[in-house]
Design a protein around this motif. Structure first.
Motif, mmCIF file in Angstrom:
data_model
loop_
_atom_site.group_PDB
_atom_site.id
_atom_site.type_symbol
_atom_site.label_atom_id
_atom_site.label_comp_id
_atom_site.label_asym_id
_atom_site.label_seq_id
_atom_site.Cartn_x
_atom_site.Cartn_y
_atom_site.Cartn_z
ATOM 1 N N TRP A 102 0.835 -1.197 0.000
ATOM 2 C CA TRP A 102 0.000 0.000 0.000
ATOM 3 C C TRP A 102 0.872 1.250 0.000
ATOM 4 O O TRP A 102 1.913 1.310 0.656
ATOM 5 N N LEU A 103 0.444 2.266 -0.690
ATOM 6 C CA LEU A 103 1.138 3.551 -0.679
ATOM 7 C C LEU A 103 0.812 4.351 0.574
ATOM 8 O O LEU A 103 1.583 5.210 0.983
ATOM 9 N N GLY A 104 -0.322 4.074 1.187
ATOM 10 C CA GLY A 104 -0.703 4.748 2.428
ATOM 11 C C GLY A 104 -1.895 4.058 3.058
ATOM 12 O O GLY A 104 -2.618 3.307 2.396
ATOM 13 N N SER A 105 -2.110 4.302 4.345
ATOM 14 C CA SER A 105 -3.240 3.695 5.046
ATOM 15 C C SER A 105 -3.542 4.483 6.307
ATOM 16 O O SER A 105 -2.772 5.342 6.734
ATOM 17 N N GLY A 106 -4.678 4.188 6.900
ATOM 18 C CA GLY A 106 -5.073 4.793 8.165
ATOM 19 C C GLY A 106 -6.019 3.878 8.892
ATOM 20 O O GLY A 106 -6.876 3.229 8.285
#
Length: 344
Positions: A102-106
């Protein structure tokens, strides 16, 4: 009031998780994972985002499983029965089920952990944190954004629900809704993979703290109980944790206080209260108040957990109160307060 309901539904968001991943724009060839459910994007004013609408990187948008009835907030996304956590994510097509890519997550949180339901997740890209997000915004490309149901560690992905976004260089984007569990197929064609590697280094950094004063003179008055009460404060105590990622294990700041002495007379330190408040620093927590009359020392002052914070500096204030027991002889009483910072 309807927008307030959106905020309440999203209050389960606790923290952001950084994920390592490539920052190249997606090529046309990768095949996306199947989406568990339909998903459309909606604006905060309860209007659907059309596929031709151009959204900015920081425009607020929310995911919903229907293209109508958003104002009722009745429909939720549902994850697999064995899911233990739910995240928002941003990835290249084909990487939806691999959290390491993933390039980003939260971290998003369930609306109902027992039913594995999620209500109106916030999906604006600026809120999805990760090592690949800046390049995705700068370079543009085609990406997937949505929610992922995972194991408790947030590593093994059980299933995903997402939409496709077409990002222009600079961050503006349009999107394609997910209908009947699928997204529009990628155009056919040829693609070539290019492996890119880089040795990333971090400066060692340090864990330090500063106290703006070496002495405090308390102000004394007689309180409602006819006892001598002396008060004061220390403002601007700052802890700076600039250590590299691997070394940032969290920290504990503790306090100890000596008995107050005036000649041959003593006031026990239990009569000295300290109330700590945090004014800056998302990752730290102020300790519980030590109440004058029942205070215990040494005791916690503040603490921070492991991980990389977007706010490495923590600023703390302390309200001080000494209540002299009845019958205490008059005089100038002195003590010493010691703050100690240690890494976990």
């Amino acid at each position: 009031m309807k927008n307030l309901r959106i905020k309440a539904a999203l209050a389960g968001v606790l923290a952001l998780t950084l994920s390592a991943g490539g920052a190249l724009a997606a090529s046309a060839a990768p095949t996306p994972a199947p989406s568990l459910e339909q998903m459309w994007l909606w604006n905060p004013d309860e209007t659907i985002v059309q596929s031709t609408d151009v959204k900015a990187w920081d425009d607020p948008v929310y995911g919903y499983p229907l293209n109508a009835g958003f104002s009722d907030y009745d429909d939720m996304f549902t994850g697999p029965a064995d899911a233990a956590a739910v995240f928002t994510f941003f990835s290249n097509p084909g990487d939806e089920l691999d959290s390491q890519k993933w390039l980003g997550s939260g971290f998003n949180g369930f609306n109902d952990p027992a039913l594995k339901t999620v209500l109106t997740p916030a999906l604006r890209p600026i809120d999805i944190d990760g090592l690949g997000m800046a390049a995705a915004k700068a370079n543009g490309g085609i990406y997937s954004v949505g929610i992922a149901f995972t194991d408790g560690a947030g590593v093994l992905v059980k299933g995903v629900t997402f939409v496709r976004v077409n990002v222009a260089p600079g961050g503006n984007y349009t999107y394609t809704p997910t209908i009947e569990g699928t997204v529009d197929p990628e155009p056919t064609g040829d693609s070539k993979d290019i492996d890119i590697s880089a040795d990333v280094q971090e400066a060692p950094g340090d864990l330090t703290f500063t106290v703006p004063t070496t002495s405090v003179a308390l102000t004394t008055s007689i309180n409602a109980q006819k006892l001598s009460e002396s008060t004061g404060s220390i403002t601007g105590i700052t802890v700076a944790d600039t250590r590299r990622t691997a070394d940032r294990k969290g920290w504990d700041l503790t306090q100890s206080v000596a008995n107050f002495v005036s000649g041959a007379n003593t006031i026990d330190k239990a009569n000295f209260g300290v109330k700590v408040t945090k004014t800056e620093g998302a990752a730290a927590t102020a300790a519980a108040e030590q109440v004058a009359g029942s205070a215990t020392y040494p005791s916690p002052f503040a603490t921070a957990g492991a991980g990389v914070s977007t706010e490495p500096n923590t600023t703390l204030n302390a309200d001080l109160k000494l209540v002299a027991p009845a019958g205490t002889p008059a005089g100038t009483y002195t003590s010493k307060m010691t703050l100690t910072l240690v890494s976990k």
